[in-house]
Design a protein around this motif. Structure first.
Motif, PDB file in Angstrom:
ATOM      1  N   VAL A  83     -18.210 -16.630  -5.101  1.00 27.15           N
ATOM      2  CA  VAL A  83     -17.197 -15.713  -5.624  1.00 27.15           C
ATOM      3  C   VAL A  83     -17.563 -14.289  -5.250  1.00 27.15           C
ATOM      4  O   VAL A  83     -18.698 -13.997  -4.844  1.00 27.15           O
ATOM      5  CB  VAL A  83     -17.077 -15.786  -7.175  1.00 27.15           C
ATOM      6  CG1 VAL A  83     -16.719 -17.185  -7.637  1.00 27.15           C
ATOM      7  CG2 VAL A  83     -18.350 -15.304  -7.842  1.00 27.15           C
ATOM      8  N   VAL A  90     -14.301 -11.607 -11.981  1.00 28.74           N
ATOM      9  CA  VAL A  90     -14.220 -12.343 -10.720  1.00 28.74           C
ATOM     10  C   VAL A  90     -13.015 -11.812  -9.953  1.00 28.74           C
ATOM     11  O   VAL A  90     -11.865 -11.992 -10.377  1.00 28.74           O
ATOM     12  CB  VAL A  90     -14.099 -13.856 -10.956  1.00 28.74           C
ATOM     13  CG1 VAL A  90     -13.945 -14.586  -9.622  1.00 28.74           C
ATOM     14  CG2 VAL A  90     -15.319 -14.378 -11.702  1.00 28.74           C
ATOM     15  N   GLU A 100     -10.665 -16.627 -10.238  1.00 39.32           N
ATOM     16  CA  GLU A 100     -10.252 -15.231 -10.072  1.00 39.32           C
ATOM     17  C   GLU A 100      -9.572 -14.714 -11.339  1.00 39.32           C
ATOM     18  O   GLU A 100      -8.708 -15.365 -11.911  1.00 39.32           O
ATOM     19  CB  GLU A 100      -9.299 -15.108  -8.881  1.00 39.32           C
ATOM     20  CG  GLU A 100      -8.849 -13.690  -8.587  1.00 39.32           C
ATOM     21  CD  GLU A 100      -8.002 -13.591  -7.332  1.00 39.32           C
ATOM     22  OE1 GLU A 100      -7.293 -12.583  -7.174  1.00 39.32           O
ATOM     23  OE2 GLU A 100      -8.047 -14.537  -6.512  1.00 39.32           O
TER      24      GLU A 100
END
Length: 336
Positions: free
Chosen positions: A235, A251, A257
């Motif tokens: 990530v 994130v 995300e």
């Protein structure tokens, strides 16, 4: 500042590390982790206002029948839920003869002093004055104007989170012999991740860090979370410090995300030896656009203990980092 290849979401979140590097052979980060950069980011964070709001703990830590007691910077605070389920807070010392209200029961939303029966429904009574309190759905807060000394705000600044209906949240709490700045400094040092936490992080690279003249502190990190063996989840994460006692990791790209990890440091009363103590409350709010995440949300009661356990393992190390930093500062030996 430099840039690097960011992780993509891809069809599958897992990646196989084909050429894993042993811990001792990974790229050293000590030259990049400049003490001056960390110190400057910490100083800017400490200068940001908070409106005198302090995190008490997770929303689930205050139940219907039992109060929560905490000594924030030496000020005893008690918090409980009233009959409507709203959080009430105020001094933790009974104004009658000083009983510790944290040990008193809650009956039908009313806190009843167990020494002489003074009943408190959250409104001012018998010399007891309430403190503003706020429940954001994940964390509970109290506003202490006499402690903070800032311009008071009606509500705390709550970081942007994934929507509750699309996420799972968990809260981890630890206490350390240090000050809030030591906790914030730990989080503003992302370079230590793969070295200090090799069981969780690998292939860490800080691709952006704040410059000397930056107003906003952003540390952008490409990192892979270890799953099992050589399987990892890469990530891109961004660390920011929106207030003097808070650091947020979000994130930005890759699996999950939009998920956030909030670290809040609340000063407590000193210990018996006069050493400072700080409560660290870490909120993990996880989300994913993948179809299978709906099942994860339905299994939230099972998932939350796993999230807490993962955060707790990291904080066993990180609280030692913060405590060591304070001990060196206190003795005049801190090199940073």
């Amino acid at each position: 500042m430099s840039s690097g290849r960011s992780p993509g979401t891809g069809r599958h979140p897992l990646r196989f590390r084909r050429d894993p590097v042993p811990w001792e052979r990974q790229r050293p980060t000590w030259r990049e982790a400049k003490p001056a950069v960390i110190a400057a980011a910490l100083k800017r964070a400490q200068a940001r206002p908070s409106g005198n709001w302090y995190v008490l703990g997770g929303s689930r830590s205050i139940t219907a029948g039992r109060p929560l007691g905490l000594s924030v910077a030496g000020t005893e605070v008690v918090a409980w839920r009233d009959a409507a389920g709203d959080v009430r807070a105020g001094p933790g010392v009974c104004p009658h003869l000083g009983a510790p209200l944290r040990d008193s029961p809650v009956r039908c939303g009313t806190l009843v002093c167990h020494w002489h029966g003074l009943a408190l429904d959250g409104s001012a009574r018998a010399g007891w004055e309430p403190y503003p309190a706020y429940d954001d759905g994940v964390l509970t807060w109290v506003r202490l104007d006499a402690v903070g000394g800032e311009e008071p705000w009606e509500r705390p600044v709550v970081p942007v989170r994934p929507r509750p209906a699309e996420s799972v949240s968990a809260v981890c709490a630890v206490t350390g012999r240090c000050e809030p700045e030591d906790v914030v400094a730990n989080r503003l040092d992302p370079w230590h991740g793969a070295w200090f936490h090799p069981y969780s992080f690998v292939d860490l690279r800080v691709v952006e860090s704040p410059g000397a003249g930056d107003d906003e502190d952003r540390f952008t990190v490409d990192v892979s979370f270890k799953v099992a063996g050589r399987m990892v989840v890469p990530v891109r994460a961004v660390f920011t410090a929106p207030g003097p006692r808070t650091v947020v990791m979000r994130v930005a790209e890759g699996e999950g995300e939009g998920s956030v990890v909030e670290t809040h440091a609340t000063p407590l009363a000193p210990d018996a030896a006069g050493r400072p103590r700080t409560a660290v409350t870490e909120a993990v709010v996880a989300a994913s656009g993948r179809r299978g995440f709906a099942f994860a949300r339905s299994a939230a009661p099972v998932l939350r203990p796993l999230l807490r356990a993962a955060a707790g393992r990291l904080w066993r190390d990180d609280i030692a980092y913060a405590e060591r930093r304070w001990a060196l500062r206190d003795s005049g030996r801190f090199p940073g």
